[in-house]
Design a protein around this motif. Structure first.
Motif, PDB file in Angstrom:
ATOM      1  N   LEU A  18       0.807  -1.236   0.000  1.00  0.00           N
ATOM      2  CA  LEU A  18       0.000   0.000   0.000  1.00  0.00           C
ATOM      3  C   LEU A  18       0.837   1.282   0.000  1.00  0.00           C
ATOM      4  O   LEU A  18       0.299   2.363  -0.226  1.00  0.00           O
ATOM      5  CB  LEU A  18      -0.954   0.009   1.195  1.00  0.00           C
ATOM      6  CG  LEU A  18      -2.113  -0.999   1.127  1.00  0.00           C
ATOM      7  CD1 LEU A  18      -2.960  -0.929   2.385  1.00  0.00           C
ATOM      8  CD2 LEU A  18      -2.985  -0.764  -0.103  1.00  0.00           C
ATOM      9  N   ASP A  19       2.120   1.163   0.276  1.00  0.00           N
ATOM     10  CA  ASP A  19       2.990   2.337   0.197  1.00  0.00           C
ATOM     11  C   ASP A  19       3.403   2.506  -1.267  1.00  0.00           C
ATOM     12  O   ASP A  19       4.365   1.912  -1.732  1.00  0.00           O
ATOM     13  CB  ASP A  19       4.224   2.134   1.092  1.00  0.00           C
ATOM     14  CG  ASP A  19       5.082   3.379   1.160  1.00  0.00           C
ATOM     15  OD1 ASP A  19       4.837   4.318   0.377  1.00  0.00           O
ATOM     16  OD2 ASP A  19       6.014   3.415   1.979  1.00  0.00           O
ATOM     17  N   ALA A  20       2.634   3.322  -1.986  1.00  0.00           N
ATOM     18  CA  ALA A  20       2.795   3.376  -3.442  1.00  0.00           C
ATOM     19  C   ALA A  20       3.959   4.250  -3.910  1.00  0.00           C
ATOM     20  O   ALA A  20       4.308   4.242  -5.084  1.00  0.00           O
ATOM     21  CB  ALA A  20       1.497   3.867  -4.075  1.00  0.00           C
ATOM     22  N   ARG A  21       4.574   5.017  -3.002  1.00  0.00           N
ATOM     23  CA  ARG A  21       5.701   5.856  -3.425  1.00  0.00           C
ATOM     24  C   ARG A  21       6.815   4.957  -3.970  1.00  0.00           C
ATOM     25  O   ARG A  21       7.025   3.863  -3.432  1.00  0.00           O
ATOM     26  CB  ARG A  21       6.259   6.638  -2.225  1.00  0.00           C
ATOM     27  CG  ARG A  21       5.276   7.564  -1.526  1.00  0.00           C
ATOM     28  CD  ARG A  21       5.870   8.022  -0.192  1.00  0.00           C
ATOM     29  NE  ARG A  21       6.188   6.885   0.657  1.00  0.00           N
ATOM     30  CZ  ARG A  21       7.219   6.826   1.508  1.00  0.00           C
ATOM     31  NH1 ARG A  21       8.057   7.835   1.622  1.00  0.00           N
ATOM     32  NH2 ARG A  21       7.431   5.759   2.239  1.00  0.00           N
ATOM     33  N   PRO A  22       7.551   5.383  -5.006  1.00  0.00           N
ATOM     34  CA  PRO A  22       8.631   4.535  -5.543  1.00  0.00           C
ATOM     35  C   PRO A  22       9.616   4.122  -4.458  1.00  0.00           C
ATOM     36  O   PRO A  22      10.017   2.957  -4.386  1.00  0.00           O
ATOM     37  CB  PRO A  22       9.300   5.426  -6.592  1.00  0.00           C
ATOM     38  CG  PRO A  22       8.287   6.458  -6.956  1.00  0.00           C
ATOM     39  CD  PRO A  22       7.390   6.638  -5.768  1.00  0.00           C
ATOM     40  N   GLU A  23       9.988   5.078  -3.580  1.00  0.00           N
ATOM     41  CA  GLU A  23      10.938   4.721  -2.516  1.00  0.00           C
ATOM     42  C   GLU A  23      10.281   3.779  -1.505  1.00  0.00           C
ATOM     43  O   GLU A  23      10.940   2.934  -0.906  1.00  0.00           O
ATOM     44  CB  GLU A  23      11.517   5.970  -1.833  1.00  0.00           C
ATOM     45  CG  GLU A  23      10.520   6.820  -1.049  1.00  0.00           C
ATOM     46  CD  GLU A  23       9.847   7.895  -1.902  1.00  0.00           C
ATOM     47  OE1 GLU A  23       9.671   7.686  -3.116  1.00  0.00           O
ATOM     48  OE2 GLU A  23       9.476   8.950  -1.326  1.00  0.00           O
ATOM     49  N   GLY A  24       8.959   3.902  -1.374  1.00  0.00           N
ATOM     50  CA  GLY A  24       8.222   3.004  -0.485  1.00  0.00           C
ATOM     51  C   GLY A  24       8.245   1.580  -1.012  1.00  0.00           C
ATOM     52  O   GLY A  24       8.440   0.627  -0.253  1.00  0.00           O
ATOM     53  N   GLN A  25       8.058   1.428  -2.317  1.00  0.00           N
ATOM     54  CA  GLN A  25       8.066   0.087  -2.902  1.00  0.00           C
ATOM     55  C   GLN A  25       9.471  -0.512  -2.896  1.00  0.00           C
ATOM     56  O   GLN A  25       9.637  -1.719  -2.711  1.00  0.00           O
ATOM     57  CB  GLN A  25       7.470   0.107  -4.316  1.00  0.00           C
ATOM     58  CG  GLN A  25       5.947   0.145  -4.299  1.00  0.00           C
ATOM     59  CD  GLN A  25       5.340  -0.951  -3.401  1.00  0.00           C
ATOM     60  OE1 GLN A  25       5.385  -2.131  -3.728  1.00  0.00           O
ATOM     61  NE2 GLN A  25       4.793  -0.577  -2.243  1.00  0.00           N
ATOM     62  N   ARG A  26      10.492   0.354  -3.048  1.00  0.00           N
ATOM     63  CA  ARG A  26      11.875  -0.147  -2.927  1.00  0.00           C
ATOM     64  C   ARG A  26      12.129  -0.658  -1.518  1.00  0.00           C
ATOM     65  O   ARG A  26      12.683  -1.729  -1.315  1.00  0.00           O
ATOM     66  CB  ARG A  26      12.884   0.961  -3.271  1.00  0.00           C
ATOM     67  CG  ARG A  26      13.251   0.992  -4.759  1.00  0.00           C
ATOM     68  CD  ARG A  26      14.514   1.825  -4.991  1.00  0.00           C
ATOM     69  NE  ARG A  26      14.371   3.206  -4.529  1.00  0.00           N
ATOM     70  CZ  ARG A  26      13.780   4.180  -5.237  1.00  0.00           C
ATOM     71  NH1 ARG A  26      13.300   3.918  -6.425  1.00  0.00           N
ATOM     72  NH2 ARG A  26      13.711   5.413  -4.757  1.00  0.00           N
ATOM     73  N   ALA A  27      11.702   0.115  -0.528  1.00  0.00           N
ATOM     74  CA  ALA A  27      11.900  -0.277   0.872  1.00  0.00           C
ATOM     75  C   ALA A  27      11.109  -1.548   1.186  1.00  0.00           C
ATOM     76  O   ALA A  27      11.587  -2.436   1.906  1.00  0.00           O
ATOM     77  CB  ALA A  27      11.473   0.859   1.806  1.00  0.00           C
ATOM     78  N   ALA A  28       9.894  -1.649   0.639  1.00  0.00           N
ATOM     79  CA  ALA A  28       9.076  -2.847   0.864  1.00  0.00           C
ATOM     80  C   ALA A  28       9.764  -4.081   0.284  1.00  0.00           C
ATOM     81  O   ALA A  28       9.836  -5.129   0.928  1.00  0.00           O
ATOM     82  CB  ALA A  28       7.698  -2.667   0.236  1.00  0.00           C
ATOM     83  N   GLY A  29      10.296  -3.938  -0.939  1.00  0.00           N
ATOM     84  CA  GLY A  29      11.001  -5.049  -1.578  1.00  0.00           C
ATOM     85  C   GLY A  29      12.210  -5.483  -0.772  1.00  0.00           C
ATOM     86  O   GLY A  29      12.467  -6.678  -0.589  1.00  0.00           O
TER      87      GLY A  29
END
Ligand SMILES: [Zn+2]
Length: 270
Positions: A18-29
């Motif tokens: 749900l964190d759709a920010r590009p840096e959010g998705q990098r951190a999620a990955g």
């Protein structure tokens, strides 16, 4: 948290898609890559694909499809979503049903009242679909413990495992639930630092969970801070249960999470 410890942790309930920010998705990955495992909870048809895509990209991650009680009022009047949910589950091996549930405190923005009847209808339909397909459910329950127990008691069929996430009940409720005939043995319990840690009853509730049925979760949408919160919760588990430390708590809770979610592999849909 050290990398070695993190690799032992199974985050049994999170929303990192749900964190759709590009840096959010990098951190999620990155977090999903470092964790031993994780279960991604979708909240409505609108985020099923995002949760599924993130889970597919990470070998240790599972995806759960469902409609959250906070979103249920938007779907209760129609049935198309239930067929769509069934199709999603059938097309995704190893998936399960979540996040679903009941929340007597949640009033949707712009509405004057809690949409409880809508929540209940959407919850019951999803509980029954999980039972039909033989897959676990992840359940959110706020101020509705009595109703949940009534529904579980009355259900004509039940999912093989029922995970009560960010459990907010007292010790007595854990004992009552786990002793209940018919469904008590299917129950698993998880606690999240961001939801449960401030409540004084949490430690006693943790102590009452039967061996092998205690999981740990972040319940977070953003990866930042999630590892620290998981560690904090594991330290509390170790203290309360008399375990050797966070590492032992990580291993024990990860074993329980794998056992719970492995039931998704043996369901009628696979
Ligand atoms: Zn959640």
């Amino acid at each position: 948290m050290t990398t070695a410890l993190l690799s032992e942790v199974y985050d049994a309930h999170c929303h990192l898609h749900l964190d759709a920010r590009p840096e959010g998705q990098r951190a999620a990955g990155a977090l999903l890559g470092a964790l031993g495992g994780a279960a991604l909870m979708s909240t409505a048809p609108t985020d099923w694909e995002a949760a599924s895509a993130l889970a597919r990209a990470r070998p240790g991650a599972r995806c759960l499809f469902g409609i959250h009680p906070w979103r249920a009022h938007a779907y209760a009047g129609e049935r198309g979503w239930l067929d769509a949910l069934r199709a999603r589950l059938l097309a995704a091996p190893g998936s399960a049903v979540g996040e679903i549930g009941l929340d007597r405190l949640w009033r949707p923005p712009g509405l004057a009242e809690v949409q409880y009847a809508a929540q209940r209808a959407v919850f019951v339909a999803q509980l029954d679909l999980a039972a039909e397909l033989g897959v676990p459910v992840s359940v959110h329950c706020v101020r509705a413990q009595g109703d949940l127990q009534d529904l579980l008691r009355a259900a004509p069929r039940l999912p093989p495992a029922i995970y009560l996430h960010a459990f907010g009940g007292a010790r007595g409720t854990v004992e009552q639930l786990t002793r209940a005939r018919g469904y008590g043995e299917r129950l698993y319990f998880g606690f999240a630092a961001c939801v449960n840690l401030r409540a004084p009853k949490t430690r006693e509730a943790i102590a009452a969970v039967p061996e092998g049925r205690l999981l740990v979760e972040s319940d977070r949408e953003a990866a930042e801070g999630a590892a620290g919160e998981l560690t904090r919760m594991l330290e509390v588990y170790a203290e309360v249960r008399g375990w050797g430390g966070a590492a032992e708590a990580a291993r024990r809770t990860a074993r329980a999470a794998r056992e719970l979610y492995a039931r998704a592999d043996g369901g009628a849909k696979s």
